[in-house]
Write an enzyme that holds these catalytic residues in place. Structure first.
Site, short mmCIF file in Angstrom:
data_model
loop_
_atom_site.label_atom_id
_atom_site.label_comp_id
_atom_site.label_asym_id
_atom_site.label_seq_id
_atom_site.Cartn_x
_atom_site.Cartn_y
_atom_site.Cartn_z
N ASP A 133 67.29 108.81 -4.21
CA ASP A 133 68.60 108.20 -3.92
C ASP A 133 68.81 108.21 -2.40
O ASP A 133 68.70 109.27 -1.76
CB ASP A 133 69.68 109.04 -4.63
CG ASP A 133 71.06 108.39 -4.57
OD1 ASP A 133 71.80 108.50 -5.55
OD2 ASP A 133 71.41 107.80 -3.53
N ASP A 163 70.73 101.76 -4.54
CA ASP A 163 70.00 102.69 -3.68
C ASP A 163 69.30 103.82 -4.43
O ASP A 163 68.95 104.82 -3.82
CB ASP A 163 70.93 103.26 -2.60
CG ASP A 163 71.82 104.37 -3.12
OD1 ASP A 163 72.14 104.36 -4.32
OD2 ASP A 163 72.17 105.27 -2.33
N GLU A 164 69.13 103.68 -5.74
CA GLU A 164 68.46 104.78 -6.44
C GLU A 164 67.49 104.27 -7.49
O GLU A 164 67.70 103.20 -8.08
CB GLU A 164 69.47 105.76 -7.06
CG GLU A 164 70.28 105.17 -8.15
CD GLU A 164 71.33 106.11 -8.72
OE1 GLU A 164 70.99 107.22 -9.16
OE2 GLU A 164 72.49 105.69 -8.74
P1 TTP Z 1 75.76 106.33 -4.01
O1 TTP Z 1 74.29 106.58 -4.02
O2 TTP Z 1 76.57 106.88 -5.14
O3 TTP Z 1 76.41 106.92 -2.68
P2 TTP Z 1 75.84 106.94 -1.20
O4 TTP Z 1 74.42 106.46 -1.12
O5 TTP Z 1 76.79 106.22 -0.31
O6 TTP Z 1 75.94 108.48 -0.83
P3 TTP Z 1 75.02 109.69 -1.37
O7 TTP Z 1 74.01 109.11 -2.30
O8 TTP Z 1 74.41 110.30 -0.15
O9 TTP Z 1 75.98 110.60 -2.04
O10 TTP Z 1 76.03 104.78 -3.95
C1 TTP Z 1 75.17 103.89 -3.25
C2 TTP Z 1 75.98 102.79 -2.59
O11 TTP Z 1 76.74 102.08 -3.57
C3 TTP Z 1 76.98 103.31 -1.57
O12 TTP Z 1 76.39 103.48 -0.28
C4 TTP Z 1 78.03 102.24 -1.61
C5 TTP Z 1 78.00 101.69 -3.01
N1 TTP Z 1 79.12 102.26 -3.79
C6 TTP Z 1 80.32 101.56 -3.85
O13 TTP Z 1 80.42 100.46 -3.29
N2 TTP Z 1 81.37 102.10 -4.55
C7 TTP Z 1 81.29 103.31 -5.17
O14 TTP Z 1 82.27 103.77 -5.80
C8 TTP Z 1 80.04 104.04 -5.10
C9 TTP Z 1 79.92 105.38 -5.78
C10 TTP Z 1 79.00 103.48 -4.40
MG MG Z 2 72.99 107.16 -2.47
#
Ligand code: TTP
Ligand code: MG
Length: 356
Positions: free
Chosen positions: A14, A114-115
């Site tokens: 991720d 992103d995962e």
């Molecule tokens: P995540 O992987 O949940 O979050 P992140 O990569 O920003 O942070 P981390 O993994 O380090 O905790 O989500 C990936 C992307 O998806 C995030 O950068 C933006 C988008 N996203 C939204 O637009 N709204 C949301 O509610 C979430 C959770 C994510």
């Molecule tokens: Mg992320």
């Protein structure tokens, strides 16, 4: 005792604070400052929410899905940026390609922008998988100048939870014998399938940690979680049999209700319909799923059935948007067809968050 299905070894990768990290990469002057990507705060009067923010902003209590007005109140000095969705999708595609290339014949499942999960069971050794995960992280950093976190475990759930525990810019390997201990002291909402609202209900019954939930019999878990009871019984024991699937079948979540007597009573229709939409929203929240298309079905007297759909400009996970859009569709039915209604239903197609 944790059951190991076919001696699986799974990597969950991720990206860290993905949208905000890309913005930092493009603008080195942002480094070290709180950066928020999302709706325009408009000096505190803005509507909409945070998409994501960097860890400097998280230190002020900011997080994804927080109303942007609240974010501004907590951290007015942050750098606020709009969502540059097309660009993030491009970067995501590069990263997914890198992972695919590096892991060769392994089954890979991208689960959001992103995962991804990769089933690397064929390596037959946690040590080898650890090396591969490190190489992957290094390659993404070298080629894309972005950090990510990797979790490794004997199933998807443990791999993901290991990744969460190691964030940001880290890695964690949980071997089969460590699974039960690893999750035992965690709060119930860390288990996939338990959203905020469900966790609140569980806490009211003094079920706070995974260990608390382990005291519940399989039968009682069915009372608590309905048809998901057995799965949840396994999950709190560190077990998860879900496979890494390269291609996602189109999934949907829907609820419908048949009236005992056909009706056009707007109050009754709306009350039942809002409860159906709330049930769908709850399931989306619990399973942390996103949707983009909403379909409303109406069956009139005489079994005549019609559907109306709405596709949003971007994927969402907000129950309020689901409710508002679904009610609009229902009202169009009521005004368009003068007949009494026998059944109403609402369904959403599960989308990837990258449908931005
Ligand atoms: P995540 O992987 O949940 O979050 P992140 O990569 O920003 O942070 P981390 O993994 O380090 O905790 O989500 C990936 C992307 O998806 C995030 O950068 C933006 C988008 N996203 C939204 O637009 N709204 C949301 O509610 C979430 C959770 C994510
Ligand atoms: Mg992320």
């Amino acid at each position: 005792m944790v059951e190991i299905v076919k001696n699986r070894i799974i990597i969950h990768l991720d990206m860290d604070y993905f949208f905000a990290q890309i913005e930092e990469r493009e603008n080195p002057r942002f480094k070290g400052k709180p950066v928020v990507v999302g709706a325009d705060p408009m000096g505190g009067k803005g509507r909409g929410v945070i998409s994501t923010c960097n860890y400097a902003a998280r230190a002020f209590g900011l997080h994804s899905a927080m109303p942007i007005s609240k974010a501004y109140a907590l951290c007015p000095q942050a750098i606020y940026l709009p969502v540059n969705g097309d660009y993030y999708a491009q970067v995501s595609a590069h990263i997914m390609k890198l992972i695919r290339k590096k892991t060769g014949k392994a089954a890979m499942e991208q689960v959001s922008i992103d995962e991804a999960y990769v089933d690397v069971s064929f390596l037959k050794s946690f040590a080898k998988v650890q090396t591969l995960a490190q190489e992957l992280r290094k390659e993404i950093l070298g080629k894309e100048k972005l950090t990510c976190t990797c979790g490794v475990g004997p199933n998807k759930m443990i791999a993901k939870m290991a990744c969460q525990a190691a964030k940001p810019n880290g890695w964690k390997v949980i071997k089969p014998a460590q699974c039960a201990d690893f999750i035992e002291r965690m709060d119930v909402e860390k288990i996939p399938g338990i959203g905020e609202k469900t966790a609140k209900i569980l806490r009211e019954s003094n079920l706070r940690t995974v260990a608390d939930l382990r005291k519940i019999s399989e039968h009682e878990m069915e009372d608590l979680f309905g048809s998901r009871g057995k799965t949840m019984y396994q999950r709190v024991r560190g077990m998860d049999e879900e496979e890494v699937v390269s291609e996602h079948p189109v999934k949907s979540i829907g609820k419908e209700y048949t009236f005992e007597q056909d009706t056009r009573d707007p109050e009754m229709l709306l009350r039942v319909f809002e409860s159906l939409a709330a049930q769908v929203a709850q399931e989306l929240e619990d399973e942390k799923l996103w949707f983009r298309t909403i379909t409303v079905v109406c069956r009139f007297s005489g079994f005549e059935t019609h559907t109306k759909s709405k596709t949003l400009a971007s994927s969402s996970r907000a129950g309020e948007i689901l409710r508002a859009e679904a009610v609009k569709l229902l009202l169009r039915f009521i005004t368009q067809y003068p007949k009494p209604i026998r059944l109403i239903g609402v369904r959403v197609l599960i989308a990837s968050p990258s449908g931005i």
